[in-house]
Design a protein around this motif. Structure first.
Motif, short mmCIF file in Angstrom:
data_model
loop_
_atom_site.label_atom_id
_atom_site.label_comp_id
_atom_site.label_asym_id
_atom_site.label_seq_id
_atom_site.Cartn_x
_atom_site.Cartn_y
_atom_site.Cartn_z
N ARG A 88 0.82 -1.21 0.00
CA ARG A 88 0.00 0.00 0.00
C ARG A 88 0.86 1.27 0.00
NH1 ARG A 88 -5.39 0.29 1.09
NH2 ARG A 88 -6.51 -1.71 1.25
N ASP A 116 0.43 3.97 -2.89
CA ASP A 116 -0.07 5.30 -2.53
C ASP A 116 1.03 6.35 -2.51
OD1 ASP A 116 -2.47 4.01 -2.21
OD2 ASP A 116 -2.42 3.99 -0.02
N ARG A 166 -0.89 11.69 9.39
CA ARG A 166 -2.31 11.37 9.25
C ARG A 166 -2.54 10.47 8.04
NH1 ARG A 166 -4.17 16.24 8.66
NH2 ARG A 166 -4.00 16.64 10.88
N ALA A 167 -1.88 10.80 6.93
CA ALA A 167 -2.02 9.98 5.73
C ALA A 167 -1.45 8.58 5.94
CB ALA A 167 -1.33 10.66 4.55
N GLY A 210 -1.25 7.06 8.78
CA GLY A 210 -2.17 6.37 9.68
C GLY A 210 -3.34 5.77 8.94
N GLU A 211 -3.83 6.47 7.92
CA GLU A 211 -4.93 5.93 7.11
C GLU A 211 -4.48 4.70 6.33
OE1 GLU A 211 -6.01 9.30 4.80
OE2 GLU A 211 -7.02 10.34 6.47
N VAL A 212 -3.25 4.71 5.82
CA VAL A 212 -2.74 3.55 5.09
C VAL A 212 -2.59 2.36 6.04
CG1 VAL A 212 -0.78 2.66 3.76
CG2 VAL A 212 -1.56 5.01 3.39
N ALA A 235 -4.24 1.84 8.86
CA ALA A 235 -5.57 1.37 9.25
C ALA A 235 -6.21 0.54 8.15
CB ALA A 235 -6.45 2.58 9.60
N ALA A 236 -6.03 0.96 6.90
CA ALA A 236 -6.59 0.19 5.78
C ALA A 236 -5.97 -1.19 5.71
CB ALA A 236 -6.37 0.95 4.47
N ARG A 260 -7.49 -3.36 8.43
CA ARG A 260 -8.83 -3.83 8.05
C ARG A 260 -8.75 -4.95 7.02
NH1 ARG A 260 -9.84 1.80 8.06
NH2 ARG A 260 -9.63 1.87 5.77
N GLN A 319 -3.04 3.28 16.73
CA GLN A 319 -3.87 4.49 16.79
C GLN A 319 -2.97 5.72 16.80
OE1 GLN A 319 -7.53 4.13 19.53
NE2 GLN A 319 -6.06 2.73 20.46
#
Length: 426
Positions: free
Chosen positions: A47, A51, A166-167, A169-171, A173-174, A177, A187
Motif C-alpha cells: 500500500r 499510494d 495522518r495519511a 495512519g490511514e494507510v 488502518a486500511a 482492516r 492508533q
C-alpha cells in the motif's frame, strides 16, 4: 471518540478512550498468528508503494509549513519524503516481516528436582505509547515493530509532520482492516493539544511503556511526567577517536561518514579525538576535508595551531549535541585521555575507535561504557537496520530492560509457564 474542545475533561476522556481501545487490541493481538502479522506487513508495504503519489503530495504540505514551526534545515531533511525514502520505508516493513516472531519463544527450560518443568516464554509488553518528532518513516517503523511483537501502539507524532502522519495512519488502518487484525492495534493521537500527552502518561494501568524519540527537551518532559517505564536516550554526543596506530585513509573515511552522511541524527559524530602522536600528520588534511564538506570545526588550541579556519572550542562545545554540520575536535595525549574525555562529555550512546592495534581496540571497548562501541566503523552504523533488527523504535542508553537499538525482542518481556503433576509446597 471525536473531540471538539480542549477542556481538561474532554482531553482526559479522549486519552482514556485511546488507551482502553489499545488495551483491548493488545489482548487480541497477543494471540495473533505470525502468518497474520506477516501478511499485514506485506499488505502495508504494498500500500505504501501504491499510494506513493498521494503521500508525496501530502508531505509537501508539511515541508511548506515547516518554516512556520521554526524547523531547521537538518530537521526539514528528516521530515521530507521522496520516492526513494518511501521505498526504503516499504523495504523496512519487509525486513521486519522476514524476522523471526519473538512472541512465544522459549528462552530456557528448567527441570526441578520436584518434577516441575519451568519454561521462560517471551510475551508482548502490551501497550506502547510512542511520542516522536519529524521523520515520517518512524511512523511505519514503530507500527511494524509493535504489531509484529504483539503490542498495540498509540502514536503521537510532531505537529511539523501532521499531514504526513495522518495519511500514513490511514494507510496503516486500511492494511489492518484488509488483514482483519484489530483496528485499534495502531492508533494516532488526533488532538494537537500537548496536554493530551500528559493525560496518556498518567495511564499506567493501560499503557505499559512510553518511548519518546526526539530532542532532549521532549525526552526529559516525558520522563518526568510518565507513571510507566520510559525507554529513552537523552542525547547522542558521539565520538570518533583516531588512535596513534590508525590507518589514516580509513580514519578519514570514517570521520567524514560519521559527521557528514546525515548530521541531524543521534548517531552522527559530534566530536573528534586524535592522538597527539599523529595529530600533525592527520589533522590538517582531515579538517580541510571537513571544511570542504561544510563542517564548522571547533577545536582545542592545538587543533587551531595545526589547521586553518578552526573556531576556538569552549568547554560547552565538547558537551554539545550539534545535530548539524559542526564538530568539536581535541588532540589527546593517548587512549587514557580519550577514554576520560568520553566519560566526561559523552552521552553513552555511540563511540568509535579507529586503530590497527588489537590491544588498543580491546582496551577501548572494555573501558568505554556506551550502548554501542565501534571498532574501525562509523558511528552511523549504530542502527536497528544495520544491526539486523529490520528497524528500530529507538536507541536506548538505559541499562535496565533494553540498551542500544530497540527492535522486536526489546518490545517483549517474558513469563514463566510451570508444568507440574500435582506438586504442592510443604
Amino acid at each position: 471518540m471525536a473531540i471538539t474542545t480542549s477542556s481538561p475533561a474532554d482531553l482526559e476522556r479522549y486519552a482514556l478512550g485511546l488507551a482502553e481501545r489499545a488495551r483491548a487490541a493488545a489482548r487480541a493481538l497477543a494471540l495473533a498468528t505470525t502468518a497474520a502479522k506477516d501478511t499485514w506487513l506485506g499488505v502495508l508495504a504494498d500500500r505504501l508503494r501504491r499510494d506513493a503519489d498521494g503521500l508525496l503530495a501530502v508531505n509537501r504540505k508539511d515541508i511548506e509549513a515547516a518554516p512556520a514551526f521554526g524547523v531547521t534545515a537538518a530537521e526539514t531533511d528528516r521530515l521530507r519524503l521522496d520516492r526513494q525514502r518511501i521505498e526504503a520505508m516499504a523495504a523496512a516493513l519487509e525486513q521486519v516481516r522476514a524476522l523471526a516472531d519473538p512472541v512465544g519463544e522459549c528462552l530456557e527450560t528448567v527441570q526441578r528436582p520436584s518434577g516441575l518443568t519451568i519454561d521462560k516464554i517471551r510475551v508482548p509488553l502490551g501497550v506502547v505509547f510512542f511520542i516522536y518528532e519529524s521523520r515520517p518513516n518512524v511512523t511505519t517503523d514503530a507500527a511494524a515493530l509493535c504489531v509484529k511483537s504483539g503490542n498495540a501502539v498509540i502514536l503521537r507524532g510532531g505537529k511539523e509532520a501532521a499531514h504526513t502522519n495522518r495519511a500514513l495512519g490511514e494507510v496503516i488502518a486500511a492494511a489492518l482492516r484488509e488483514t482483519r487484525l484489530p483496528g485499534d492495534a495502531v492508533q494516532l493521537v488526533a488532538v494537537p493539544d500537548h496536554a493530551v500527552i500528559d493525560h496518556l502518561l498518567r495511564l499506567d494501568r493501560h499503557i505499559d511503556l512510553a518511548i519518546p524519540r526526539g530532542g532532549e527537551a521532549l525526552i526529559r518532559r516525558v520522563t518526568a511526567a510518565a507513571r510507566m517505564p520510559v525507554m529513552k536516550h537523552y542525547q547522542g554526543i558521539c565520538h570518533v577517536y583516531v588512535h596513534a596506530d590508525a590507518d589514516p585513509d580509513m580514519a578519514r573515511s570514517i570521520v567524514r561518514n560519521a559527521k557528514c552522511q546525515r548530521p541531524g541524527v543521534c548517531n552522527a559524530a559530534e566530536s573528534l579525538l586524535v592522538d597527539r602522536a599523529i595529530a600533525a600528520r592527520f589533522l590538517p588534511g582531515m579538517i580541510a576535508e571537513l571544511r570542504a564538506a561544510g563542517v564548522e570545526v571547533r577545536g582545542c588550541p592545538e587543533t587551531a595551531r595545526l589547521a586553518h579556519e578552526v573556531v576556538p572550542a569552549t568547554e560547552q562545545d565538547f558537551a554539545t549535541e550539534y545535530l548539524d554540520l559542526k564538530m568539536s575536535v581535541r588532540v589527546v595525549d593517548d587512549l587514557n585521555q580519550a577514554v576520560e574525555h568520553i566519560a566526561r562529555y559523552g552521552s553513552a550512546h555511540t563511540d568509535a575507535i579507529v586503530t590497527q592495534s588489537t590491544d588498543a581496540a580491546r582496551e577501548f571497548t572494555r573501558r568505554v561504557d556506551s550502548a554501542a562501541v565501534m571498532v574501525n566503523a562509523s558511528t552511523r552504523l549504530h542502527d536497528g537496520g544495520e544491526f539486523g533488527l529490520g528497524a528500530e523504535i529507538g536507541i536506548s542508553t538505559d541499562k535496565f530492560h533494553a540498551r542500544g537499538p530497540c527492535g522486536l525482542r526489546e518490545l517483549t518481556s517474558y513469563k514463566y509457564v510451570v508444568h507440574g503433576s500435582g506438586q504442592v509446597r510443604g
